[in-house]
Design a protein around this motif. Structure first.
Motif, PDB file in Angstrom:
ATOM      1  N   GLU A   1      46.000  26.501  25.864  1.00  0.00           N
ATOM      2  CA  GLU A   1      46.407  28.052  25.709  1.00  0.00           C
ATOM      3  C   GLU A   1      47.574  28.215  24.730  1.00  0.00           C
ATOM      4  OE1 GLU A   1      44.935  30.680  26.531  1.00  0.00           O
ATOM      5  OE2 GLU A   1      43.497  30.032  28.326  1.00  0.00           O
ATOM      6  N   ALA A   2      48.364  27.254  24.624  1.00  0.00           N
ATOM      7  CA  ALA A   2      49.597  27.438  23.709  1.00  0.00           C
ATOM      8  C   ALA A   2      49.205  27.402  22.306  1.00  0.00           C
ATOM      9  CB  ALA A   2      50.488  26.499  24.193  1.00  0.00           C
ATOM     10  N   THR A   3      48.205  26.797  21.866  1.00  0.00           N
ATOM     11  CA  THR A   3      47.802  26.612  20.558  1.00  0.00           C
ATOM     12  C   THR A   3      46.832  27.817  19.907  1.00  0.00           C
ATOM     13  OG1 THR A   3      46.928  25.157  18.905  1.00  0.00           O
ATOM     14  CG2 THR A   3      46.007  25.148  20.980  1.00  0.00           C
TER      15      THR A   3
ATOM     16  N   ASP B   1      41.745  33.939  31.620  1.00  0.00           N
ATOM     17  CA  ASP B   1      43.334  33.728  31.409  1.00  0.00           C
ATOM     18  C   ASP B   1      44.277  33.526  32.476  1.00  0.00           C
ATOM     19  OD1 ASP B   1      43.413  36.163  31.895  1.00  0.00           O
ATOM     20  OD2 ASP B   1      44.307  36.664  30.082  1.00  0.00           O
ATOM     21  N   LEU B   2      43.339  33.656  33.514  1.00  0.00           N
ATOM     22  CA  LEU B   2      44.356  33.597  34.958  1.00  0.00           C
ATOM     23  C   LEU B   2      45.237  34.662  35.084  1.00  0.00           C
ATOM     24  CD1 LEU B   2      44.496  29.584  35.571  1.00  0.00           C
ATOM     25  CD2 LEU B   2      42.269  31.310  35.926  1.00  0.00           C
ATOM     26  N   SER B   3      44.904  35.694  34.547  1.00  0.00           N
ATOM     27  CA  SER B   3      45.916  36.723  34.590  1.00  0.00           C
ATOM     28  C   SER B   3      46.135  37.604  36.025  1.00  0.00           C
ATOM     29  CB  SER B   3      45.524  37.808  33.574  1.00  0.00           C
ATOM     30  OG  SER B   3      44.341  38.305  33.609  1.00  0.00           O
ATOM     31  N   GLU B   4      44.974  37.460  36.679  1.00  0.00           N
ATOM     32  CA  GLU B   4      45.028  37.954  38.070  1.00  0.00           C
ATOM     33  C   GLU B   4      45.727  37.115  39.129  1.00  0.00           C
ATOM     34  OE1 GLU B   4      41.220  38.903  39.091  1.00  0.00           O
ATOM     35  OE2 GLU B   4      40.712  39.967  37.473  1.00  0.00           O
ATOM     36  N   LEU B   5      46.299  36.109  38.861  1.00  0.00           N
ATOM     37  CA  LEU B   5      46.750  35.040  39.703  1.00  0.00           C
ATOM     38  C   LEU B   5      48.209  34.898  39.423  1.00  0.00           C
ATOM     39  CD1 LEU B   5      44.354  31.852  39.709  1.00  0.00           C
ATOM     40  CD2 LEU B   5      44.623  34.127  41.259  1.00  0.00           C
TER      41      LEU B   5
END
Length: 314
Positions: free
Chosen positions: A186-188, A224-228
Motif C-alpha cells: 500500500e505504501a508504494t 483499503d480496510l478504511s472501515e477498520l
C-alpha cells in the motif's frame, strides 16, 4: 453417541449442531435459556446415560475451573470430561489430577476452525489417556474435517492445549507477515492494485493458504480496510507460547514480535515511541510533533540548542 455440551456460544453451539447432524444425541446447557436443553448442570448429568461424556466449551480460567469443580461433584467414576476451550496446558494437568481422584477421566482438546467449523469441520488436537480418547472417537470423527487429517492424539493430558497454543503462536506470526506485506504494498505507488496482487498469490505460490484466502475476502469487502481500526486483541495463547519458549529456552523471534505488534496496536499514542522521538531530537535534532499537532524545534530550527557533548556525537 450421547454427549453433554456445556457452553453453546459461537463455537459450542455450532459444534453441538454438527454433532446432531451426524446423528449424535447432544444434551446442551447454556446460561441462555433460549438455547439450553436443560436448566442446569445437575439436570444435564441426570439426562446422560452412563458412562457419561461431557464436553465443556466455556471461557478459560475461572469459568472453566468452576464448571469442572461442579462436574466433579455430579459425575461418577468411569465418566469422562472434555475441556475444549482455550485453557492453559498446566491447568489441564491440575484438573486431570483432581478429577482422577474421583475416578473421572479428563481429556483436553485444542479446537481450531472458528465460525467455519460447522461447515468445514474442526481441527482437533487431543491430550489424554488412550482409553478415554478411544471412548470419544465417534465424537471426534463427527467434528473433524473429512479425510485423514484434522485430528491428532498429540499425547498425554495437556498435549492438546499445548499443541493448540503453538498453533496459535504460528498463526500470530503468519498473520503479522501478511499484514506487514500488505502495508508495504500500500505504501508504494508502483503497485496500483493491491487486492488483485494478493488474490494472484492464491494459486501456484508457496504462501497460498486459508489465511491468504481470508485476507483476499477481507480486501474484497473493504479494499483499503478504511472501515477498520488498527487494533488487535490477543486471546492469551500467544503470550503462553512465548512464556513456554522462555521456559524451554527455545528462540521464537517471529512469534514474539507478532505478539508485541498486537500490544503496540492498542496504543493510540505509544509512550515508548514518544521517548524514541525525544531521543532522536536530542542527539540528532530531528523534528518532533507536539501534542497540538505542530512540529517542535529540531537542529535546523532557529533558536534550537541540541548540540550534544563530544562523546555523544555520531
Amino acid at each position: 453417541m450421547q454427549i453433554g455440551m456445556i457452553g453453546l456460544g459461537k463455537m459450542g453451539g455450532n459444534m453441538a449442531e454438527r454433532l446432531r447432524r451426524a446423528g449424535h444425541d447432544v444434551v446442551g446447557y447454556d446460561r441462555d435459556p433460549k438455547v439450553s436443553d436443560v436448566g442446569g448442570l445437575s439436570e444435564l448429568v441426570e439426562r446422560l446415560n452412563t458412562p457419561r461424556a461431557v464436553w465443556v466449551m466455556v471461557p478459560a480460567g475461572d469459568p472453566t475451573r468452576a464448571t469442572l469443580r461442579e462436574l466433579g461433584e455430579l459425575l461418577s467414576p468411569g465418566d469422562v470430561v472434555v475441556d475444549g476451550g482455550n485453557s492453559h496446558y498446566l491447568d489441564d494437568q491440575k484438573h486431570a489430577e483432581e478429577l482422577a481422584a474421583k475416578g473421572i477421566s479428563f481429556v483436553d482438546v485444542g479446537v481450531s476452525g472458528g465460525v467455519w467449523g460447522l461447515r468445514n469441520g474442526y481441527a482437533l488436537m487431543v491430550g489424554g489417556e488412550a482409553d478415554a480418547v478411544t471412548m470419544l472417537m465417534p465424537v471426534f470423527e463427527a467434528l473433524k474435517p473429512e479425510g485423514e487429517d484434522g485430528f491428532v492424539h498429540a499425547g498425554k493430558v495437556g498435549a492438546g492445549h499445548f499443541a493448540k497454543m503453538v498453533h496459535n503462536g504460528i498463526e500470530y506470526g503468519v498473520m503479522q507477515a501478511f499484514a506487514e506485506g500488505w502495508e508495504l504494498l500500500e505504501a508504494t505507488d508502483l503497485v496500483t492494485d493491491v487486492p488483485a496482487t494478493f488474490k494472484s498469490w492464491r494459486t501456484g505460490t508457496v504462501i497460498r493458504s486459508w489465511l491468504l484466502d481470508l485476507l483476499v475476502r477481507a480486501l474484497e469487502e473493504d479494499a483499503d480496510l478504511s472501515e477498520l481500526k488498527g487494533y488487535a486483541a490477543d486471546s492469551g495463547e500467544g503470550r503462553w507460547t512465548v512464556q513456554a519458549a522462555v521456559d524451554h529456552a527455545v528462540p521464537l523471534p517471529a512469534i514474539t514480535a507478532a505478539l508485541y505488534a498486537r500490544f503496540a496496536s492498542r496504543q493510540e499514542d505509544s509512550p515508548a515511541m514518544k521517548m524514541v522521538a525525544a531521543l532522536r531530537n536530542q542527539f540528532g535534532g530531528h523534528a518532533v510533533s507536539s501534542t497540538e499537532g505542530q512540529h517542535a524545534k529540531g537542529a535546523d530550527s532557529p533558536g534550537a540548542d541540541v548540540t550534544p557533548p563530544v562523546e555523544a556525537q555520531g
